[in-house]
Design a protein around this motif. Structure first.
Motif, PDB file in Angstrom:
ATOM      1  N   LEU A  69       5.464  -0.848   6.313  1.00  0.00           N
ATOM      2  CA  LEU A  69       6.213  -2.091   6.167  1.00  0.00           C
ATOM      3  C   LEU A  69       7.523  -1.763   5.475  1.00  0.00           C
ATOM      4  CD1 LEU A  69       3.470  -4.628   5.034  1.00  0.00           C
ATOM      5  CD2 LEU A  69       4.206  -4.017   7.346  1.00  0.00           C
ATOM      6  N   VAL A  70       8.568  -2.464   5.879  1.00  0.00           N
ATOM      7  CA  VAL A  70       9.905  -2.226   5.336  1.00  0.00           C
ATOM      8  C   VAL A  70      10.441  -3.538   4.784  1.00  0.00           C
ATOM      9  CG1 VAL A  70      12.260  -1.536   5.920  1.00  0.00           C
ATOM     10  CG2 VAL A  70      10.322  -0.386   6.996  1.00  0.00           C
ATOM     11  N   GLY A  71      11.051  -3.476   3.605  1.00  0.00           N
ATOM     12  CA  GLY A  71      11.661  -4.652   3.000  1.00  0.00           C
ATOM     13  C   GLY A  71      13.027  -4.306   2.459  1.00  0.00           C
ATOM     14  N   ALA A  72      13.926  -5.276   2.511  1.00  0.00           N
ATOM     15  CA  ALA A  72      15.288  -5.094   1.986  1.00  0.00           C
ATOM     16  C   ALA A  72      15.436  -5.886   0.690  1.00  0.00           C
ATOM     17  CB  ALA A  72      16.313  -5.558   3.018  1.00  0.00           C
ATOM     18  N   PRO A  73      16.315  -5.439  -0.210  1.00  0.00           N
ATOM     19  CA  PRO A  73      16.492  -6.136  -1.482  1.00  0.00           C
ATOM     20  C   PRO A  73      17.005  -7.546  -1.264  1.00  0.00           C
ATOM     21  CG  PRO A  73      17.668  -4.034  -1.472  1.00  0.00           C
ATOM     22  CD  PRO A  73      17.168  -4.269  -0.100  1.00  0.00           C
ATOM     23  N   ALA A  74      16.749  -8.390  -2.177  1.00  0.00           N
ATOM     24  CA  ALA A  74      15.790  -8.200  -3.254  1.00  0.00           C
ATOM     25  C   ALA A  74      14.471  -8.842  -2.865  1.00  0.00           C
ATOM     26  CB  ALA A  74      16.308  -8.810  -4.547  1.00  0.00           C
ATOM     27  N   CYS A  75      14.547 -10.025  -2.324  1.00  0.00           N
ATOM     28  CA  CYS A  75      13.312 -10.756  -2.018  1.00  0.00           C
ATOM     29  C   CYS A  75      12.495 -10.093  -0.925  1.00  0.00           C
ATOM     30  CB  CYS A  75      13.635 -12.202  -1.660  1.00  0.00           C
ATOM     31  SG  CYS A  75      14.324 -13.127  -3.046  1.00  0.00           S
ATOM     32  N   GLY A  76      13.138  -9.503   0.073  1.00  0.00           N
ATOM     33  CA  GLY A  76      12.400  -8.827   1.141  1.00  0.00           C
ATOM     34  C   GLY A  76      11.584  -7.663   0.616  1.00  0.00           C
ATOM     35  N   ALA A  77      12.120  -6.950  -0.371  1.00  0.00           N
ATOM     36  CA  ALA A  77      11.389  -5.824  -0.954  1.00  0.00           C
ATOM     37  C   ALA A  77      10.178  -6.317  -1.742  1.00  0.00           C
ATOM     38  CB  ALA A  77      12.317  -5.007  -1.853  1.00  0.00           C
ATOM     39  N   VAL A  78      10.369  -7.374  -2.509  1.00  0.00           N
ATOM     40  CA  VAL A  78       9.253  -7.941  -3.274  1.00  0.00           C
ATOM     41  C   VAL A  78       8.176  -8.441  -2.311  1.00  0.00           C
ATOM     42  CG1 VAL A  78       8.563  -9.817  -4.827  1.00  0.00           C
ATOM     43  CG2 VAL A  78      10.692  -8.560  -5.244  1.00  0.00           C
ATOM     44  N   LEU A  79       8.588  -9.196  -1.309  1.00  0.00           N
ATOM     45  CA  LEU A  79       7.643  -9.750  -0.350  1.00  0.00           C
ATOM     46  C   LEU A  79       6.911  -8.642   0.411  1.00  0.00           C
ATOM     47  CD1 LEU A  79       6.380 -12.163   1.069  1.00  0.00           C
ATOM     48  CD2 LEU A  79       8.351 -12.157   2.623  1.00  0.00           C
ATOM     49  N   ALA A  80       7.634  -7.615   0.851  1.00  0.00           N
ATOM     50  CA  ALA A  80       7.004  -6.511   1.573  1.00  0.00           C
ATOM     51  C   ALA A  80       5.915  -5.857   0.722  1.00  0.00           C
ATOM     52  CB  ALA A  80       8.046  -5.484   2.002  1.00  0.00           C
ATOM     53  N   SER A  81       6.143  -5.762  -0.583  1.00  0.00           N
ATOM     54  CA  SER A  81       5.125  -5.186  -1.473  1.00  0.00           C
ATOM     55  C   SER A  81       3.887  -6.068  -1.536  1.00  0.00           C
ATOM     56  CB  SER A  81       5.699  -5.004  -2.879  1.00  0.00           C
ATOM     57  OG  SER A  81       6.708  -4.029  -2.865  1.00  0.00           O
ATOM     58  N   PHE A  82       4.087  -7.375  -1.654  1.00  0.00           N
ATOM     59  CA  PHE A  82       2.951  -8.305  -1.688  1.00  0.00           C
ATOM     60  C   PHE A  82       2.159  -8.216  -0.379  1.00  0.00           C
ATOM     61  CE2 PHE A  82       4.739 -10.069  -5.432  1.00  0.00           C
ATOM     62  CZ  PHE A  82       3.885 -11.032  -5.958  1.00  0.00           C
ATOM     63  N   VAL A  83       2.865  -8.209   0.748  1.00  0.00           N
ATOM     64  CA  VAL A  83       2.215  -8.174   2.059  1.00  0.00           C
ATOM     65  C   VAL A  83       1.503  -6.837   2.268  1.00  0.00           C
ATOM     66  CG1 VAL A  83       2.631  -8.222   4.552  1.00  0.00           C
ATOM     67  CG2 VAL A  83       3.797  -9.869   3.070  1.00  0.00           C
ATOM     68  N   ALA A  84       2.151  -5.746   1.886  1.00  0.00           N
ATOM     69  CA  ALA A  84       1.576  -4.405   2.075  1.00  0.00           C
ATOM     70  C   ALA A  84       0.260  -4.251   1.329  1.00  0.00           C
ATOM     71  CB  ALA A  84       2.570  -3.344   1.618  1.00  0.00           C
ATOM     72  N   ARG A  85       0.154  -4.884   0.191  1.00  0.00           N
ATOM     73  CA  ARG A  85      -1.089  -4.812  -0.579  1.00  0.00           C
ATOM     74  C   ARG A  85      -2.251  -5.363   0.236  1.00  0.00           C
ATOM     75  NH1 ARG A  85      -4.258  -7.606  -4.045  1.00  0.00           N
ATOM     76  NH2 ARG A  85      -3.126  -9.552  -3.894  1.00  0.00           N
ATOM     77  N   HIS A  86      -2.026  -6.459   0.952  1.00  0.00           N
ATOM     78  CA  HIS A  86      -3.090  -7.053   1.765  1.00  0.00           C
ATOM     79  C   HIS A  86      -3.458  -6.183   2.963  1.00  0.00           C
ATOM     80  CE1 HIS A  86      -3.471 -10.911  -0.262  1.00  0.00           C
ATOM     81  NE2 HIS A  86      -2.165 -10.853  -0.437  1.00  0.00           N
ATOM     82  N   LEU A  87      -2.482  -5.496   3.518  1.00  0.00           N
ATOM     83  CA  LEU A  87      -2.718  -4.659   4.696  1.00  0.00           C
ATOM     84  C   LEU A  87      -3.065  -3.219   4.336  1.00  0.00           C
ATOM     85  CD1 LEU A  87       0.159  -6.014   6.953  1.00  0.00           C
ATOM     86  CD2 LEU A  87      -2.300  -6.394   7.248  1.00  0.00           C
TER      87      LEU A  87
END
Length: 187
Positions: free
Chosen positions: A68-86
């Motif tokens: 999963l890839v996220g861009a700063p700032a909110c996309g990176a935070v969200l990608a981390s939350f989502v990646a934890r579930h997957l």
């Protein structure tokens, strides 16, 4: 669980994230409102529930994802939350100037990547990330976000956009002489 999390997104949007009124975006577009994503990001329990729904959607649409890839700032935070579930690794794009990986995780080429975002307004940033991922030798499976104002290839969303978006010349609010309620918005 998925439907409950989707309802939490809808409730979060209704309980403080929706901004009603004639809106002008930094991109120049106009709308009859916008979404203040900070209202969701500022409540970690709500963000966690929405991230769970987004993870479920990604898992169903792109089961072969390896990154999963996220861009700063909110996309990176969200990608981390989502990646934890997957239970997938996450890498962060730096977008200040030329696109590049953040030094914390530079993935090896050949990953099956999904760009994770919250809101997409013009799609310009998402297209640039997809192009960069392709140039870096990754297979881009798609883009996942809560809402998008524009259609994109291989896009999955949790909700349709709650507002209409217009060019300045087509904006019925401008044509009716309605003053801007919000100007310079970055959604």
């Amino acid at each position: 669980m998925d439907r409950i999390a989707e309802l939490n997104l809808a409730n979060g949007l209704k309980q403080g994230a929706l901004r009603l009124g004639h809106t002008e975006f930094l991109s120049g577009g106009h709308a009859d409102g916008w979404v203040e994503k900070g209202a969701l990001f500022s409540v970690p329990q709500l963000l966690e529930q929405v991230a769970s729904a987004q993870a479920h959607h990604i898992g169903a649409a792109f089961p072969e994802a390896t990154l999963l890839v996220g861009a700063p700032a909110c996309g990176a935070v969200l990608a981390s939350f989502v990646a934890r579930h997957l239970q997938l690794p996450v890498a962060y794009m730096l977008t200040d100037g030329s696109l590049r990986w953040h030094r914390m995780h530079v993935p090896t080429a050949g990953q099956h990547a999904v760009d994770v975002d919250d809101l997409i307004c013009t799609g310009e940033g998402a297209r640039e990330i997809v192009q960069y991922l392709n140039q870096e030798g990754h297979h881009v499976l798609g883009i996942s976000c809560w809402l998008s104002r524009v259609p994109l290839d291989s896009l999955i969303t949790l909700e349709p956009p709650p507002f209409q978006t217009y060019t300045v010349g087509e904006c019925p609010l401008c044509q009716a002489g309605q003053l801007l309620t919000y100007a310079g918005v970055w959604e």
